[in-house]
Design a protein around this motif. Structure first.
Motif, short mmCIF file in Angstrom:
data_model
loop_
_atom_site.label_atom_id
_atom_site.label_comp_id
_atom_site.label_asym_id
_atom_site.label_seq_id
_atom_site.Cartn_x
_atom_site.Cartn_y
_atom_site.Cartn_z
N HIS A 167 0.92 -1.36 -0.09
CA HIS A 167 0.16 -0.04 0.06
C HIS A 167 0.78 1.20 -0.18
N GLY A 168 2.19 1.28 0.10
CA GLY A 168 2.91 2.38 0.08
C GLY A 168 3.29 2.82 -1.28
N SER A 169 3.66 4.09 -1.53
CA SER A 169 3.97 4.78 -2.66
C SER A 169 5.23 4.10 -3.04
N PRO A 170 5.55 4.04 -4.26
CA PRO A 170 7.14 3.63 -4.75
C PRO A 170 8.00 4.40 -3.95
N SER A 171 8.12 5.85 -3.79
CA SER A 171 9.20 6.83 -3.44
C SER A 171 9.36 6.42 -1.87
N ALA A 172 8.08 5.92 -1.20
CA ALA A 172 8.39 5.95 0.36
C ALA A 172 8.69 4.55 0.50
N VAL A 173 8.26 3.68 -0.25
CA VAL A 173 8.82 2.31 -0.11
C VAL A 173 10.55 2.08 -0.53
N ASN A 174 10.65 2.68 -1.52
CA ASN A 174 12.37 2.63 -1.69
C ASN A 174 12.99 3.45 -0.83
N ARG A 175 12.65 4.47 -0.17
CA ARG A 175 13.30 5.24 0.80
C ARG A 175 13.56 4.28 2.05
N GLY A 176 12.50 3.84 2.48
CA GLY A 176 12.37 2.86 3.68
C GLY A 176 13.23 1.62 3.62
N ASN A 177 13.26 1.15 2.27
CA ASN A 177 13.94 -0.21 1.91
C ASN A 177 15.52 0.28 1.92
N ARG A 178 15.77 1.64 1.32
CA ARG A 178 17.31 2.17 1.58
C ARG A 178 17.64 2.21 2.95
N MET A 179 16.92 2.65 3.88
CA MET A 179 17.15 3.07 5.14
C MET A 179 17.36 1.68 5.86
N ALA A 180 16.70 0.57 5.73
CA ALA A 180 16.86 -0.92 6.21
C ALA A 180 18.13 -1.40 5.49
N GLN A 181 18.43 -1.34 4.35
CA GLN A 181 19.53 -1.70 3.59
C GLN A 181 20.85 -1.09 4.45
N SER A 182 20.81 0.10 4.71
CA SER A 182 21.83 0.78 5.35
C SER A 182 22.01 -0.07 6.65
N VAL A 183 21.35 -0.21 7.20
CA VAL A 183 21.42 -0.93 8.78
C VAL A 183 21.79 -2.45 8.43
N LEU A 184 21.22 -3.04 7.45
CA LEU A 184 21.65 -4.45 7.18
C LEU A 184 23.08 -4.68 6.81
N ALA A 185 23.48 -3.71 5.83
CA ALA A 185 24.87 -3.68 5.31
C ALA A 185 25.84 -3.53 6.59
N GLY A 186 25.55 -3.01 7.74
CA GLY A 186 26.34 -3.07 8.54
C GLY A 186 26.12 -4.44 9.29
N ALA A 187 25.04 -4.99 9.55
CA ALA A 187 24.73 -6.09 10.03
C ALA A 187 25.46 -7.29 9.17
N PHE A 188 25.43 -7.24 7.96
CA PHE A 188 26.40 -8.12 7.17
C PHE A 188 28.10 -8.18 7.60
N ALA A 189 28.32 -6.91 7.65
CA ALA A 189 29.54 -6.71 7.90
C ALA A 189 30.26 -7.30 9.48
N LEU A 190 29.06 -6.98 10.17
CA LEU A 190 29.61 -7.51 11.68
C LEU A 190 29.57 -9.17 11.49
N GLY A 191 28.57 -9.71 10.84
CA GLY A 191 28.61 -11.25 10.48
C GLY A 191 29.86 -11.66 9.69
N HIS A 192 30.37 -10.92 8.98
CA HIS A 192 31.49 -11.07 8.17
C HIS A 192 32.44 -11.21 9.05
N GLY A 193 32.64 -10.31 9.97
CA GLY A 193 33.89 -10.09 10.82
C GLY A 193 33.88 -11.38 11.86
N LEU A 194 32.66 -11.86 12.28
CA LEU A 194 32.38 -12.95 12.99
C LEU A 194 32.92 -14.03 12.57
N GLN A 195 32.44 -14.43 11.52
CA GLN A 195 32.95 -15.44 10.58
C GLN A 195 34.49 -15.48 9.96
N ASP A 196 34.81 -14.54 9.24
CA ASP A 196 35.99 -14.57 8.50
C ASP A 196 37.20 -14.19 9.43
#
Length: 336
Positions: A167-196
Motif C-alpha cells: 500500500h506504500g507509494s514507490p518513493s516511500a517504499v524505496n526510501r524505507g528499504n534503502r534505510m533498512a538496507q543501510s542498517v543491514l549492510a552494517g549487520a552483514f559486515a558484523l557477521g562477516h567479521g564474526l565469520q571470516d
C-alpha cells in the motif's frame, strides 16, 4: 627453523586477513551502493568498522575450529602445511579479485590445508587427522547447502516483503528499504567479521599450538586484535571489481530486493557463527541471496552466463587450492 617458520606463518596469516577484507568487502557494500542506499565511501567505512567489531566480539568459532576441525601434525611439518595453505589461498584470492569474480576465502584456505596435508602423507610425513571429516563438514556440505538455502530463502522472502509494502507509494517504499538496507549492510559486515575474522585467528592459534607456544583452549588477545585490525584495514582499501560483478552483472536489483538479500545473508552468517559453529562463506551466501531475490520478479533478469561462471569458480576453489597447496608443500619439504 621452527621459530622462523612460525614467524612466516603469522605474517602470511596477517596478509590473508588483509586480503580477505580487501576481497570480501564487496559482499557487504555491493547492493547498498547499487541501489544508492549508501555512497561508496560511507559504505566502505561502515563495512570496515563493523568488520572490526565483529572480529573482536567472539573467538568461539576459531576455538572450535582449532579444537575439532583439523588435527595438524606438531612441529615444522604442521607449520609447513599452514604456510603452503596460506600461500595457495592468497594466490587464489588475488586471482579471483583480479578477474572480478566472487569466491570463498574459507574454502580456498581449507582446500589448501587439505592439499598440503595430503602432500605430507605422500612424502611419508606425519598424517593430518580429521581431514576427511573437515572435507565433508566444512567444505562439501556448506558448499552444496548454503548457496541453495540462501537462494531459496531470499526468493521466498520477497513475497512477504512485497505484501507488507503493497500500500506504500514507490518513493516511500524505496526510501524505507534503502534505510533498512543501510542498517543491514552494517549487520552483514558484523557477521562477516564474526565469520571470516576467526579464520585468521584459528590459523595463527594452530601455528602457535603446533610450535608449542600456546594451548588450543585460549585465544591470545594479540591474535584476536591483529586479525580484526588487518581485516578492517583490508576492507577500507577494498577493490571495486567484485562489487561491480555483484551489483551490476548478475541480476537487476532494486532497494526491496537488495534489502531482502542482505537480511537473509546476514541472518545466515550469524546463525552459522554463533549457533552452528560452522564456517559459512559470506561470498556464497550474499551472491546466492542476491540472485534469489533478484530472480523473484516478473521478468527474466538473471544474467545466467555470469552466474554459471561464478558457480564453476566456486566448485573449483577447493580442488584448485588443494593442488596448489600440495605443490607448495612439496617445494617447502627440504626446509622442514
Amino acid at each position: 627453523m621452527e621459530p622462523f617458520l612460525l614467524g612466516v606463518v603469522i605474517v602470511l596469516a596477517g596478509g590473508f586477513a588483509f586480503l580477505n577484507g580487501f576481497h570480501d568487502v564487496s559482499n557487504s557494500v555491493a547492493t547498498a551502493v547499487r541501489t544508492r542506499a549508501l555512497t561508496p565511501t560511507i559504505a566502505v567505512l561502515l563495512a570496515a568498522v563493523f568488520n572490526l567489531v565483529g572480529a573482536l566480539l567472539s573467538t568461539s568459532l576459531a576455538l572450535f575450529f582449532t579444537d575439532a576441525g583439523i588435527g595438524l601434525p606438531a612441529g615444522s611439518t604442521g607449520l609447513g602445511i599452514l604456510l603452503a595453505a596460506l600461500l595457495a589461498a592468497c594466490l587464489w584470492g588475488l586471482l579471483t579479485w583480479w578477474r572480478g569474480k566472487p569466491s570463498s576465502s574459507t574454502h580456498a584456505l581449507l582446500g589448501g590445508i587439505i592439499g598440503a596435508g595430503g602432500a605430507s602423507q605422500l612424502t611419508s610425513g606425519p598424517a593430518m587427522s580429521g581431514a576427511g571429516q573437515t572435507l565433508l563438514l566444512q567444505i562439501v556440505l556448506p558448499l552444496l547447502l548454503s548457496p541453495v538455502l540462501a537462494y531459496a530463502l531470499a526468493y521466498a522472502a520477497v513475497f512477504p516483503a512485497t505484501w507488507l509494502l503493497r500500500h506504500g507509494s514507490p518513493s516511500a517504499v524505496n526510501r524505507g528499504n534503502r534505510m533498512a538496507q543501510s542498517v543491514l549492510a552494517g549487520a552483514f559486515a558484523l557477521g562477516h567479521g564474526l565469520q571470516d575474522g576467526q579464520r585468521t585467528m584459528a590459523v595463527i592459534l594452530l601455528a602457535l599450538v603446533g610450535a608449542g607456544y600456546a594451548s588450543g583452549s585460549d585465544m591470545p588477545v594479540w591474535v584476536q586484535v591483529s586479525a580484526a585490525v588487518l581485516l578492517a584495514g583490508g576492507s577500507l582499501l577494498g577493490g571495486w571489481r567484485i562489487t561491480h560483478t555483484l551489483g551490476n552483472r548478475l541480476v537487476h536489483i532494486d532497494p526491496l530486493r537488495g534489502m531482502t538479500a542482505q537480511g537473509v545473508s546476514s541472518a545466515m552468517l550469524f546463525i552459522g557463527a554463533i549457533s552452528l559453529h560452522m564456517p559459512l562463506s559470506s561470498t556464497h551466501t550474499m551472491t546466492s541471496a542476491i540472485v534469489g531475490a533478484g530472480a523473484n520478479q516478473r521478468f527474466a533478469s538473471v544474467q545466467r552466463p555470469h552466474v554459471v561462471r561464478i558457480l564453476l569458480i566456486w566448485l573449483g576453489t577447493a580442488p584448485a587450492t588443494a593442488v596448489v597447496g600440495g605443490v607448495f608443500f612439496l617445494a617447502l619439504t627440504p626446509l622442514l
